[in-house]
Enzyme design. Structure first.
Site, PDB file in Angstrom:
ATOM      1  N   HIS A  70      -2.318  -2.393  -9.644  1.00 34.26           N
ATOM      2  CA  HIS A  70      -3.323  -1.829  -8.750  1.00 34.26           C
ATOM      3  C   HIS A  70      -4.552  -2.719  -8.751  1.00 34.26           C
ATOM      4  O   HIS A  70      -4.894  -3.276  -9.791  1.00 34.26           O
ATOM      5  CB  HIS A  70      -3.710  -0.410  -9.195  1.00 34.26           C
ATOM      6  CG  HIS A  70      -4.345   0.382  -8.118  1.00 34.26           C
ATOM      7  ND1 HIS A  70      -5.682   0.309  -7.842  1.00 34.26           N
ATOM      8  CD2 HIS A  70      -3.806   1.236  -7.210  1.00 34.26           C
ATOM      9  CE1 HIS A  70      -5.944   1.096  -6.815  1.00 34.26           C
ATOM     10  NE2 HIS A  70      -4.821   1.667  -6.411  1.00 34.26           N
TER      11      HIS A  70
ATOM     12  N   ASP B  83       2.688   5.492  -6.605  1.00 31.49           N
ATOM     13  CA  ASP B  83       3.943   5.393  -5.865  1.00 31.49           C
ATOM     14  C   ASP B  83       5.171   5.291  -6.767  1.00 31.49           C
ATOM     15  O   ASP B  83       6.297   5.347  -6.281  1.00 31.49           O
ATOM     16  CB  ASP B  83       3.907   4.164  -4.939  1.00 31.49           C
ATOM     17  CG  ASP B  83       2.892   4.331  -3.836  1.00 31.49           C
ATOM     18  OD1 ASP B  83       2.855   5.424  -3.253  1.00 31.49           O
ATOM     19  OD2 ASP B  83       2.123   3.391  -3.573  1.00 31.49           O
TER      20      ASP B  83
ATOM     21  N   HIS C  12       0.878  -1.186   0.000  1.00 29.51           N
ATOM     22  CA  HIS C  12       0.000   0.000   0.000  1.00 29.51           C
ATOM     23  C   HIS C  12       0.911   1.231   0.000  1.00 29.51           C
ATOM     24  O   HIS C  12       1.748   1.381  -0.879  1.00 29.51           O
ATOM     25  CB  HIS C  12      -0.926  -0.121   1.216  1.00 29.51           C
ATOM     26  CG  HIS C  12      -2.074   0.835   1.269  1.00 29.51           C
ATOM     27  ND1 HIS C  12      -2.410   1.685   0.255  1.00 29.51           N
ATOM     28  CD2 HIS C  12      -2.995   1.072   2.264  1.00 29.51           C
ATOM     29  CE1 HIS C  12      -3.475   2.402   0.602  1.00 29.51           C
ATOM     30  NE2 HIS C  12      -3.840   2.052   1.823  1.00 29.51           N
TER      31      HIS C  12
HETATM   32  N1  CMC Z   1       4.962  -6.752 -10.157  1.00 33.54           N
HETATM   33  C1  CMC Z   1       4.870  -7.960 -10.760  1.00 33.54           C
HETATM   34  N2  CMC Z   1       3.741  -8.669 -10.890  1.00 33.54           N
HETATM   35  C2  CMC Z   1       2.636  -8.104 -10.365  1.00 33.54           C
HETATM   36  C3  CMC Z   1       2.652  -6.854  -9.741  1.00 33.54           C
HETATM   37  C4  CMC Z   1       3.868  -6.175  -9.649  1.00 33.54           C
HETATM   38  N3  CMC Z   1       3.950  -4.973  -9.049  1.00 33.54           N
HETATM   39  N4  CMC Z   1       1.417  -6.559  -9.305  1.00 33.54           N
HETATM   40  C5  CMC Z   1       0.638  -7.592  -9.656  1.00 33.54           C
HETATM   41  N5  CMC Z   1       1.382  -8.530 -10.308  1.00 33.54           N
HETATM   42  C6  CMC Z   1       0.902  -9.785 -10.896  1.00 33.54           C
HETATM   43  C7  CMC Z   1       0.579 -10.796  -9.801  1.00 33.54           C
HETATM   44  O1  CMC Z   1       1.714 -11.590  -9.506  1.00 33.54           O
HETATM   45  C8  CMC Z   1      -0.526 -11.584 -10.449  1.00 33.54           C
HETATM   46  O2  CMC Z   1       0.052 -12.443 -11.400  1.00 33.54           O
HETATM   47  P1  CMC Z   1      -0.585 -13.920 -11.644  1.00 33.54           P
HETATM   48  O3  CMC Z   1      -1.952 -13.657 -12.218  1.00 33.54           O
HETATM   49  O4  CMC Z   1       0.342 -14.586 -12.580  1.00 33.54           O
HETATM   50  O5  CMC Z   1      -0.638 -14.566 -10.297  1.00 33.54           O
HETATM   51  C9  CMC Z   1      -1.307 -10.537 -11.224  1.00 33.54           C
HETATM   52  O6  CMC Z   1      -0.352  -9.512 -11.528  1.00 33.54           O
HETATM   53  C10 CMC Z   1      -2.469  -9.947 -10.452  1.00 33.54           C
HETATM   54  O7  CMC Z   1      -1.952  -9.416  -9.248  1.00 33.54           O
HETATM   55  P2  CMC Z   1      -2.673  -9.505  -7.837  1.00 33.54           P
HETATM   56  O8  CMC Z   1      -1.606  -9.618  -6.785  1.00 33.54           O
HETATM   57  O9  CMC Z   1      -3.735 -10.555  -7.864  1.00 33.54           O
HETATM   58  O10 CMC Z   1      -3.371  -8.095  -7.780  1.00 33.54           O
HETATM   59  P3  CMC Z   1      -3.978  -7.383  -6.490  1.00 33.54           P
HETATM   60  O11 CMC Z   1      -5.077  -6.542  -6.957  1.00 33.54           O
HETATM   61  O12 CMC Z   1      -4.285  -8.381  -5.435  1.00 33.54           O
HETATM   62  O13 CMC Z   1      -2.740  -6.496  -5.948  1.00 33.54           O
HETATM   63  C11 CMC Z   1      -1.234  -4.703  -5.668  1.00 33.54           C
HETATM   64  C12 CMC Z   1      -2.602  -5.139  -6.198  1.00 33.54           C
HETATM   65  C13 CMC Z   1      -1.124  -3.182  -5.757  1.00 33.54           C
HETATM   66  C14 CMC Z   1      -1.091  -5.113  -4.201  1.00 33.54           C
HETATM   67  C15 CMC Z   1      -0.132  -5.356  -6.532  1.00 33.54           C
HETATM   68  O14 CMC Z   1      -0.243  -4.936  -7.878  1.00 33.54           O
HETATM   69  C16 CMC Z   1       1.258  -5.079  -6.014  1.00 33.54           C
HETATM   70  O15 CMC Z   1       1.748  -5.795  -5.117  1.00 33.54           O
HETATM   71  N6  CMC Z   1       1.973  -4.010  -6.538  1.00 33.54           N
HETATM   72  C17 CMC Z   1       3.268  -3.632  -6.038  1.00 33.54           C
HETATM   73  C18 CMC Z   1       3.113  -2.801  -4.761  1.00 33.54           C
HETATM   74  C19 CMC Z   1       2.597  -1.400  -5.055  1.00 33.54           C
HETATM   75  O16 CMC Z   1       3.093  -0.712  -5.945  1.00 33.54           O
HETATM   76  N7  CMC Z   1       1.613  -0.966  -4.268  1.00 33.54           N
HETATM   77  C20 CMC Z   1       1.042   0.370  -4.381  1.00 33.54           C
HETATM   78  C21 CMC Z   1      -0.371   0.343  -4.828  1.00 33.54           C
HETATM   79  S1  CMC Z   1      -0.977   1.954  -5.375  1.00 33.54           S
HETATM   80  C22 CMC Z   1      -0.936   2.978  -4.011  1.00 33.54           C
HETATM   81  C23 CMC Z   1      -1.801   2.550  -2.901  1.00 33.54           C
HETATM   82  O17 CMC Z   1      -3.021   2.574  -3.040  1.00 33.54           O
HETATM   83  O18 CMC Z   1      -1.279   2.207  -1.859  1.00 33.54           O
END
Ligand code: CMC
Length: 434
Positions: A307, A363, A268
């Site tokens: 996201h 971010d 986050h």
């Molecule tokens: N790098 C590589 N792969 C990713 C990333 C990433 N940053 N984000 C998602 N994926 C992949 C994930 O591994 C999954 O792949 P697969 O379908 O093969 O398993 C797919 O994309 C879907 O991801 P998810 O984890 O199911 O998506 P989510 O909605 O649960 O998670 C998230 C959203 C923001 C937690 C995630 O994208 C992430 O960890 N990003 C990196 C951390 C980050 O930048 N966070 C800030 C978010 S924006 C500001 C805020 O609101 O805080």
């Protein structure tokens, strides 16, 4: 367009049910009517991480993740970032409408006159280790405010809510600045009421021996816009915690501490800090392809990408990129920007990211600006928290005043042991003694 009704057939029983559809949702409690027999508890939905569950009705922030649209109270984020100050935005979020000139004057006066911290708070902060993470200091000090203002428990009293709102928006930058100065071994700086909200924050952080601190107008404006961009984002993890803690009728200081704790995590608001660490680890543009490979192999996440809601370019990231150019004219270009641009370029052309609709989020570029402005990396999530405070308060208040809201209390699917008798330890056998 047919009727707003969902017809479900339960093939366990052959029964058919009609569930009304309102605002594109069914009421989860309607599922409970679906039973196999009279004693059956009824059907529930399973949704870890709330990927498809609306937990509230809200009038604060609208996001269309597919189109990359973000609006506060109906106003596009691009217009607010251009035409409003952070305090105007905070008033819009909390009160529902943009303030008139006189309303803004009163709102600003009240926030400006609550920026002082009780002297005991400073002693409290002094108790932290010199290298304590400022986010840990912020979380615990905001919780501690609850002990200084016990009347904050009167959450159903509008006047009390407004007073705590002033205090929270006013004091969080003061606490953040103390956390920073504590880390640097510098004396705390008192607020300067002649300065703007953001100008005063920079004063409390960076003032040295000169009697009057004069913030650079470009940096002051950039910081103010960054606060605006972080101010609210509907039902994100920390806003949900704010609502969740608030739903038990805890006071707003404790609820804000909970929200800030949720924000701290690297998935986050802690992501901005991790982006900077990642860019430093990559070190130069030539190392970008190898890092992208590690991401695709599942070894690391590309921090600042992806996201839950946006499946398009985060509109906040677009605005931040423009701010970066203005900031760099004052501070000089941050070489990490070249690495970030290269990462973005490669990622946006790569099948892995395209397929998963992974784009830069808020971010990704913010940390590069913060670093250029002289903030230590540990302070980045704290900067996020300052901007987000107004959004948390707006979400908390909306939750409290919504007659449909109840204490947050999800259901579970129990998959543990069935009934079994408890055997006292002295009578139970010990396999390790065999
Ligand atoms: N790098 C590589 N792969 C990713 C990333 C990433 N940053 N984000 C998602 N994926 C992949 C994930 O591994 C999954 O792949 P697969 O379908 O093969 O398993 C797919 O994309 C879907 O991801 P998810 O984890 O199911 O998506 P989510 O909605 O649960 O998670 C998230 C959203 C923001 C937690 C995630 O994208 C992430 O960890 N990003 C990196 C951390 C980050 O930048 N966070 C800030 C978010 S924006 C500001 C805020 O609101 O805080």
């Amino acid at each position: 367009m047919g009727k707003n009704i969902l017809t479900l057939t339960d093939h366990r029983t052959g029964e058919t049910y009609e569930l009304p559809i309102t605002n594109g949702t069914i009421n989860a409690m309607d599922l409970r009517k679906i039973k196999t027999h009279a004693d059956d508890f009824g059907l529930m939905s399973y949704d870890p991480g709330f990927k498809n569950t609306a937990a509230c009705k809200s009038k604060i922030t609208f996001i269309d993740g597919e189109k990359g649209i973000l609006r506060y109270r109906g106003y596009p984020i691009e217009q607010i970032a251009e035409k409003c100050s952070y305090l105007e935005t905070a008033s819009l979020l909390v009160n529902g409408e943009l303030p008139t000139k006189s309303e803004l004057g009163e709102w600003t006066w009240n926030i400006t006159h609550h920026t002082l911290l009780h002297e005991n708070i400073k002693k409290f902060i002094e108790g932290f280790r010199y290298d304590a993470h400022p986010m840990g200091i912020l979380i615990s000090t905001v919780a501690a405010l609850s002990t200084f203002y016990p009347e904050a428990k009167n959450i159903m009293d509008a006047e009390s809510r407004l007073l705590q709102t002033y205090r929270l928006i006013a004091k969080i930058p003061s606490i953040a600045a103390c956390a920073y100065r504590h880390r640097m071994g510098l004396p705390y700086v008192y607020p300067d009421n002649d300065l703007s909200y953001t100008g005063n924050f920079l004063n409390m952080l960076f003032k040295m021996t000169r009697p009057k601190y004069e913030p650079d107008p470009v940096l002051e404006k950039a910081m103010d816009v960054l606060f605006i961009l972080h101010a609210d984002h509907e039902q994100n993890c920390s806003a949900s915690v704010m609502r969740g803690v608030g739903s038990s009728h805890a006071d707003p200081f404790c609820a804000t501490a909970g929200a800030a704790a949720a924000l701290y995590g690297p998935l986050h608001g802690g992501a901005n800090e991790q982006v900077l660490r990642m860019l430093n680890e990559i070190g130069c543009k030539d190392n970008v392809p190898a890092y992208i490979k590690r991401v695709k192999d599942g070894g690391v996440l590309l921090m600042g990408f992806g996201h839950r809601v946006y499946k398009n370019y985060d509109p906040r990231a677009k605005i931040i990129k423009q701010i970066a150019d203005k900031v760099f004219e004052v501070t000089g270009r941050n070489f990490l920007l070249d690495i970030a641009l290269e990462l973005e370029k490669i990622a946006l052309e790569d099948e892995y990211f395209i397929k998963r609709k992974l784009y830069p989020n808020v971010d990704f570029y913010s940390g590069i600006i913060y670093q250029a402005m002289g903030f230590p990396v540990e302070l980045y999530p704290v900067l996020f928290a300052i901007g987000r405070t107004s959004g948390w308060i707006a979400q908390w208040q909306e939750m409290l005043l919504d007659p449909q809201q109840k204490i947050a209390r999800p259901r579970q699917i129990y998959l543990g042991e069935e009934y079994r008798d408890c055997i006292p330890v002295e009578k139970a056998g010990d396999p390790t003694e065999a």
